[in-house]
Design a protein around this motif. Structure first.
Motif, short mmCIF file in Angstrom:
data_model
loop_
_atom_site.label_atom_id
_atom_site.label_comp_id
_atom_site.label_asym_id
_atom_site.label_seq_id
_atom_site.Cartn_x
_atom_site.Cartn_y
_atom_site.Cartn_z
N ARG A 30 0.83 -1.20 0.00
CA ARG A 30 0.00 0.00 0.00
C ARG A 30 0.87 1.26 0.00
O ARG A 30 0.61 2.23 -0.73
N LEU A 31 1.93 1.23 0.80
CA LEU A 31 2.83 2.38 0.86
C LEU A 31 3.57 2.58 -0.46
O LEU A 31 3.79 3.72 -0.88
N LEU A 32 3.95 1.47 -1.11
CA LEU A 32 4.63 1.58 -2.41
C LEU A 32 3.71 2.18 -3.46
O LEU A 32 4.12 3.01 -4.27
N ARG A 33 2.45 1.74 -3.46
CA ARG A 33 1.48 2.31 -4.41
C ARG A 33 1.28 3.80 -4.16
O ARG A 33 1.23 4.60 -5.10
N ALA A 34 1.19 4.17 -2.89
CA ALA A 34 0.99 5.58 -2.55
C ALA A 34 2.20 6.41 -2.96
O ALA A 34 2.07 7.53 -3.48
N ALA A 35 3.41 5.84 -2.74
CA ALA A 35 4.63 6.57 -3.12
C ALA A 35 4.72 6.75 -4.63
O ALA A 35 5.12 7.81 -5.12
N LYS A 36 4.33 5.70 -5.39
CA LYS A 36 4.35 5.80 -6.85
C LYS A 36 3.35 6.85 -7.34
O LYS A 36 3.64 7.61 -8.26
N GLU A 37 2.19 6.87 -6.72
CA GLU A 37 1.18 7.86 -7.11
C GLU A 37 1.69 9.28 -6.84
O GLU A 37 1.49 10.18 -7.65
N ARG A 38 2.35 9.46 -5.69
CA ARG A 38 2.90 10.79 -5.39
C ARG A 38 4.00 11.15 -6.37
O ARG A 38 4.11 12.31 -6.81
N SER A 39 4.83 10.16 -6.72
CA SER A 39 5.90 10.42 -7.67
C SER A 39 5.36 10.80 -9.04
O SER A 39 5.84 11.74 -9.69
N ASP A 40 4.34 10.06 -9.50
CA ASP A 40 3.73 10.38 -10.79
C ASP A 40 3.10 11.77 -10.78
O ASP A 40 3.21 12.52 -11.76
N ALA A 41 2.47 12.11 -9.66
CA ALA A 41 1.85 13.44 -9.56
C ALA A 41 2.92 14.53 -9.58
O ALA A 41 2.72 15.60 -10.17
N ALA A 42 4.08 14.25 -8.93
CA ALA A 42 5.17 15.24 -8.92
C ALA A 42 5.73 15.45 -10.32
O ALA A 42 6.07 16.57 -10.70
N VAL A 43 5.84 14.36 -11.09
CA VAL A 43 6.34 14.47 -12.46
C VAL A 43 5.41 15.32 -13.31
O VAL A 43 5.85 16.18 -14.08
#
Length: 223
Positions: free
Chosen positions: A24-37
């Protein structure tokens, strides 16, 4: 399976709470990373226009100013420095704002002929005001072993030289800052060395000499 006529069920139980939480934390981190990009891409796209527009106006205005008659040689030289420095800055901005190059971590180097003295001259000119404020002499010497014309990326070489000279001026309290360029061997790589210190001058100015340059007042003696 059964034992003594009684059915036996074997089970293997494993607590996956931590594994589930990690996913769950990995998915959340990826979503934040994609949003930052996405946000970074939008920011660079918006900033690109805001920075390029005034820079182009500075370049155009300075070039028009150079066509006005009656400018003194010093005024014409300062205006020419503004034009060349602005074009260099615009090239740097174009690279910085090129999102695809940032993401790929790849910047293509140009391979064009240029005159080394012109490249170094502008680098020293851009630092001359800071040097004059500290009464430092800026000068450079290009060894005879260095070809008159080189092939490479003049803009990025100028960036490196400008940064080196800027640091030298910053950390030199008095005297002079000298850049010396020589070839390690005919047709081989070039080596640039910076030296700070020595005597200063009473007043700043500009003078030039063959295969080198000095930003000082020739009417004053070193001290």
């Amino acid at each position: 399976s059964s034992i003594g006529g009684r059915d036996i069920v074997l089970m293997n139980v494993r607590d996956v709470t931590r594994e589930h939480e990690s996913r769950r934390l990995l998915r959340a981190a990826k979503e934040r990373s994609d949003a930052a990009v996405v946000a970074k891409s939008a920011f660079l796209a918006n900033t690109s226009h805001e920075i390029r527009t005034p820079l182009n106006a500075i370049i155009a205005g300075s070039e028009l100013l150079s066509e006005i008659p009656g400018m003194t040689p010093d005024q014409a030289e300062l205006n020419d420095m503004v034009v060349r420095a602005s074009k260099t800055l615009l090239s740097i901005v174009n690279d910085v704002l090129d999102f695809s190059k940032i993401e790929a971590e790849k910047v293509t180097l140009e391979d064009r002929p240029f005159v080394l003295e012109s490249c170094v001259d502008l680098s020293l000119e851009m630092q001359s005001i800071k040097a004059n404020a500290k009464r430092l002499v800026l000068n450079y010497i290009v060894d005879d072993s260095v070809p008159w014309r080189l092939v490479g990326d003049e803009m990025r070489l100028r960036q490196v030289v400008t940064n080196l000279i800027s640091n030298a001026v910053k950390f030199t309290a008095k005297g002079s800052v000298q850049l010396r360029v020589r070839a390690l061997a005919p047709g081989e790589d070039l080596r640039a060395a910076l030296r700070g210190g020595g005597g200063g001058v009473s007043a700043p100015g500009t003078t030039k000499r063959p295969r080198g340059g000095s930003f000082e007042d020739p009417s004053e003696d070193e001290r």
